[in-house]
Design an enzyme around this catalytic site. Structure first.
Site, mmCIF file in Angstrom:
data_model
loop_
_atom_site.group_PDB
_atom_site.id
_atom_site.type_symbol
_atom_site.label_atom_id
_atom_site.label_comp_id
_atom_site.label_asym_id
_atom_site.label_seq_id
_atom_site.Cartn_x
_atom_site.Cartn_y
_atom_site.Cartn_z
ATOM 1 C CB CYS A 130 38.358 44.915 34.965
ATOM 2 S SG CYS A 130 39.362 43.841 35.792
ATOM 3 C CG ASP A 153 41.926 36.439 39.590
ATOM 4 O OD1 ASP A 153 42.989 37.479 38.953
ATOM 5 O OD2 ASP A 153 40.855 36.579 39.368
#
Length: 462
Positions: free
Chosen positions: A51, A293
């Protein structure tokens, strides 16, 4: 005689948030004499913040290593056999072993396991079009991807960038490239940026991006990427226009990286992610877990499976997996779809369902939008804030909240995230005992103002 090892072996595929959180938690619960841990990572880095990559590219974070939470050496010091630049190429579930290849030496080998954790993450979506794999076209998902993009930016003479897609990564990378002095065009096939918002809220993001000097091109599909004589990218082409580009960043989104799992016959959901139970064990497979993910998770609001690639979930998955592998018990109940981002000083947040999500699952709802301020209106630097709230028709159950505003707006979404998790109604939210002082909020917090309006609209529909 059937001999077994004196200790079990845990094999982890993927060395980032979910995988190494699982390995570390399992190591906390079981020492090296009880549990051997082998982890494979095909890249150069472990346990890092994906991120944070846009902020590193944009210069807000000056040192790549600041994004790394735990180095390979730190993992190895805890008796985790971490093998970098080594890609697992095949799963043999019947034989309980994995096949891996060392990218540097080419050496291939099989490693057996008693317990397996799949944390292969996600991969950037690359459109199937001419030029998509040209030098200068970058997806941004790993630190290796970020480094490759920075290397391109360093050696590229031109200063024109095109970002394809306007989701979280696309918007954040557009700002990062503006910060680096590039002329930035964002080509977006949606009606507004940030498709995780309803279009009326996405319009506010559109205006903020244009205020930064970013050229927004909505409702437009990229058809091909043109290259120069040396093969490098030179332009992005749509149905009716051509946008010169010295570098292209793909911000279309990501897909679960589940090719290995699919080839092995493991169960995948409608979005291509692995399906697990609440303990993060892959459904139908006693000794295989998955997280991060590459999995789909339960949406507590809609009751359906979703793919939501976020580091917050990945770390929680890893903790749950590591606890279960290490002999404890933990579960991951699901998510409500909370996310927050920013464009310059504009904060963007959402949780729960959008209007189209509610329509898709057959929910009737009431929708309200209110304008408020981050602080008491008379207090210095009070900034405007827009809050949109969805509540179920008749019952008033909170379904979703979107917030766009300046300082102090984004994290207010956490109020709604808790309310969604608790299954609260808009009416119940109006009585929440939130903190108040003029520097922090009006007397009625903007989220509560929206709840009051939503509750009144629900009552009016009865």
């Amino acid at each position: 005689m059937n001999m077994s090892r004196a200790r079990e072996r845990l094999v982890v595929i993927g060395g980032d948030a979910a995988g190494m959180s699982a390995a570390s938690q399992a190591r906390r619960l079981k020492g090296p004499d009880e549990l051997e841990i082998v982890a494979f990572e095909r890249g150069h880095f472990t346990s890092y913040s994906a991120c944070g990559i846009p902020y590193w590219v944009g210069g807000d974070v000056t040192d790549r290593d600041r994004l790394i939470a735990r180095t390979p050496e730190e993992h190895r010091a805890r008796d985790i056999d971490l093998r970098l630049r080594t890609e697992v190429t095949e799963l043999d579930l019947d034989g309980q072993r994995v096949h891996a290849r060392d990218a540097d030496t080419g050496e291939e080998s099989w490693t057996s396991y008693d317990r397996l954790v799949i944390a292969t993450g996600a991969r950037p979506i690359r459109p199937d079009m001419p030029g998509a794999d040209a030098p200068g076209v970058h997806g941004v998902q790993t630190l290796d991807d970020g480094q490759a993009l920075l290397d391109t930016l360093e050696r590229t003479r031109g200063r024109r960038a095109v970002v394809v897609g306007a989701g979280y990564i696309g918007v954040e990378m557009a700002e990062a490239l503006i910060n680096r002095g590039y002329e930035v065009t964002v080509v977006n096939r949606g009606s507004e940026p940030m498709s995780t918002l309803d279009p009326d809220m996405g319009r506010l993001v559109h205006e903020a991006m244009e205020g930064l000097g970013i050229t927004m091109v909505n409702d437009t599909e990229v058809t091909k990427i043109l290259t120069a004589g040396d093969g490098s990218v030179r332009a992005v082409v749509t149905e009716d226009r051509e946008f010169p580009a010295d570098v292209v960043v793909l911000g279309i989104g990501v897909r679960p990286e589940t090719a290995l799992a699919k080839a092995a016959g493991l169960p995948l959901g409608p979005h291509g992610g692995l399906l697990t139970d609440r303990s993060m064990r892959v459904r139908g497979h006693e000794n295989v877990w998955a997280g991060g993910d590459c999995v789909e998770v339960l949406d507590l609001v809609s009751g359906q499976e979703r793919h939501i690639p976020l580091g917050t979930h990945a770390n929680k998955h890893g903790q749950v997996i590591g606890t279960n592998v290490g002999g404890g018990y933990a579960t991951f109940p699901g998510v409500v779809g909370t996310a927050v981002s920013k464009v310059c000083d504009l904060e963007i947040a959402r949780t729960g369902l959008r209007e189209k999500d509610a329509h898709r699952v057959g929910l009737r709802f009431e929708s309200v939008t209110i304008e408020s301020t981050s602080r008491a209106g008379y207090y210095p630097n009070a900034s405007p804030m827009t809050v949109k709230m969805l509540a179920e028709h008749r019952t008033g159950r909170l379904l979703g909240v979107q917030i766009v505003g300046r300082e102090g707006a984004g994290k207010r979404v956490d109020i709604a995230a808790v309310a969604l998790t608790a299954g609260m109604t808009a009416e119940q939210m109006t009585t929440l005992d939130l903190g108040y002082a003029p520097p922090f909020s009006p007397v009625w917090d903007p989220v509560l103002v929206a709840a009051r309006k939503a509750a009144a609209k629900v009552r009016g529909s009865l």
